[in-house]
Design a protein around this motif. Structure first.
Motif, short mmCIF file in Angstrom:
data_model
loop_
_atom_site.label_atom_id
_atom_site.label_comp_id
_atom_site.label_asym_id
_atom_site.label_seq_id
_atom_site.Cartn_x
_atom_site.Cartn_y
_atom_site.Cartn_z
N ARG A 73 0.83 -0.84 -0.13
CA ARG A 73 -0.25 -0.06 -0.40
C ARG A 73 0.78 1.24 0.15
N HIS A 74 2.22 1.08 0.08
CA HIS A 74 3.15 2.04 0.34
C HIS A 74 3.77 2.39 -0.83
N ARG A 106 -1.57 2.99 -3.73
CA ARG A 106 -0.81 3.37 -3.16
C ARG A 106 -0.54 5.44 -2.45
N THR A 107 -0.53 4.64 -0.93
CA THR A 107 -0.12 6.20 -0.97
C THR A 107 1.29 6.56 -1.10
N VAL A 269 2.77 14.28 0.43
CA VAL A 269 2.25 13.11 -0.60
C VAL A 269 0.63 12.24 -1.14
N ARG A 270 1.08 11.90 -1.73
CA ARG A 270 -0.53 11.84 -2.58
C ARG A 270 -1.20 10.14 -2.44
N GLY A 271 -2.31 10.44 -2.20
CA GLY A 271 -2.93 9.20 -1.63
C GLY A 271 -3.72 9.32 -0.44
N ALA A 272 -3.56 8.39 0.15
CA ALA A 272 -4.08 8.32 2.37
C ALA A 272 -3.00 8.66 2.39
N PRO A 273 -3.17 9.42 3.63
CA PRO A 273 -1.73 10.20 5.07
C PRO A 273 -1.38 8.68 5.60
N LEU A 274 -0.51 9.12 5.42
CA LEU A 274 0.90 8.50 6.20
C LEU A 274 0.58 8.04 7.61
#
Length: 292
Positions: A73-74, A106-107, A269-274
């Motif tokens: 996912r990352h 992916r994040t 960041v692109r996508g869901a936050p870490l």
């Protein structure tokens, strides 16, 4: 990412193709051209965990971009370079589009120079913070007093799994192979221990002009200061670099031991936050700006 067949050249004659280990001397030369401090050995270490794209014109590499896939996912993206003579021709956009291919779910984390930030924003990245790059000749640092039950000790050879778990929790993504590699090659690794349980760690590694302190993982600011003070003292009198998150509050401490701020890249960041677990360890210093 493009397949193994180079794509058709654009109107400027530039072709994108997958990067191979044979390209490392040429991509290293790109960082030299920009006066980035990377050694060829630094390139070799990070490329061992990466996938890359190079831009080639008339047989000469004029740009590159790398990505690192962490778990399912990352990912991180870095070492995005276009030679100055070829800038302004959208080569950077083509490289980034290629390296982001397949990462939609992916994040993706990167650290942007001022010159690259606009491109990354157009590709969907948002600012989440800033780094502070500090470097200089390290001075001996006063030892930081620890509370009862806490101590610093050398990392054991059988502790890689514990360090991998701490790094994954702090960074918000699993990077087991990278942490194992860094531990094997580090000049020193010290663990912050509480009642015989690892709660943080710091590594001192060869990088660029001298040594780099990072990653630094700790449960709180005092723990991070203790780890960094120890490593700075180990490397006192030598060129030392450390890249910290601006929000850590470490800047004044670093400047007091000779490590002055020289740069401030933007964390994007692109996508869901870490996400890091509540009450878990924090990442106070990164590995490199490329891998995060």
């Amino acid at each position: 990412m493009p397949d193994q067949t180079p794509n058709a050249p654009a109107g400027d004659g530039v072709v994108l193709r997958p990067m191979t280990p044979a390209d490392l001397p040429s991509t290293h030369a790109l960082t030299n051209l920009l006066r980035w401090p990377h050694r060829l050995a630094d390139w070799e270490q990070v490329f061992a965990h990466a996938e890359g794209i190079v831009a080639e014109r008339d047989g000469e590499i004029v740009g590159c971009a790398l990505r690192w896939l962490w778990g399912e996912r990352h990912a991180t993206v870095g070492l995005v370079i276009v030679t100055p003579a070829c800038q302004g021709r959208r080569i950077g956009h083509r490289l980034m589009s290629a390296v982001l291919e397949g990462l939609e779910d992916r994040t993706v984390l990167l650290h942007a120079t001022a010159e690259g930030r606009g491109l990354y924003e157009r590709l969907g990245f948002v600012r989440t913070g800033e780094l502070r790059q500090h470097q200089g000749i390290a001075q001996p640092a006063p030892l930081v007093a620890l509370q009862p039950g806490w101590r610093l000790r050398p990392a054991g050879v059988n502790e890689v799994a514990a360090l991998q778990a701490l790094d994954a929790a702090a960074r918000g993504m699993p990077r087991d192979a990278l942490v194992s590699d860094l531990l094997a090659s580090a000049d020193a690794c010290v663990v912050l221990d509480h009642d015989n349980q690892p709660r943080g760690f710091a590594m001192l590694r060869r990088f660029g002009r001298g040594h780099s302190i990072g990653p630094v993982v700790a449960p709180d600011l005092d723990g991070a200061k203790a780890l960094i003070a120890h490593m700075a003292s180990v490397n006192a009198g030598n060129f030392t670099r450390i890249d910290i998150d601006f929000d850590t509050g470490l800047a004044e401490c670093l400047e007091s031991i000779g490590l002055l701020r020289v740069d401030a890249p933007t964390t994007m960041v692109r996508g869901a936050p870490l996400v890091s677990p509540a009450g878990g360890p924090s990442l106070f210093a990164i590995v490199t700006q490329a891998v995060g």
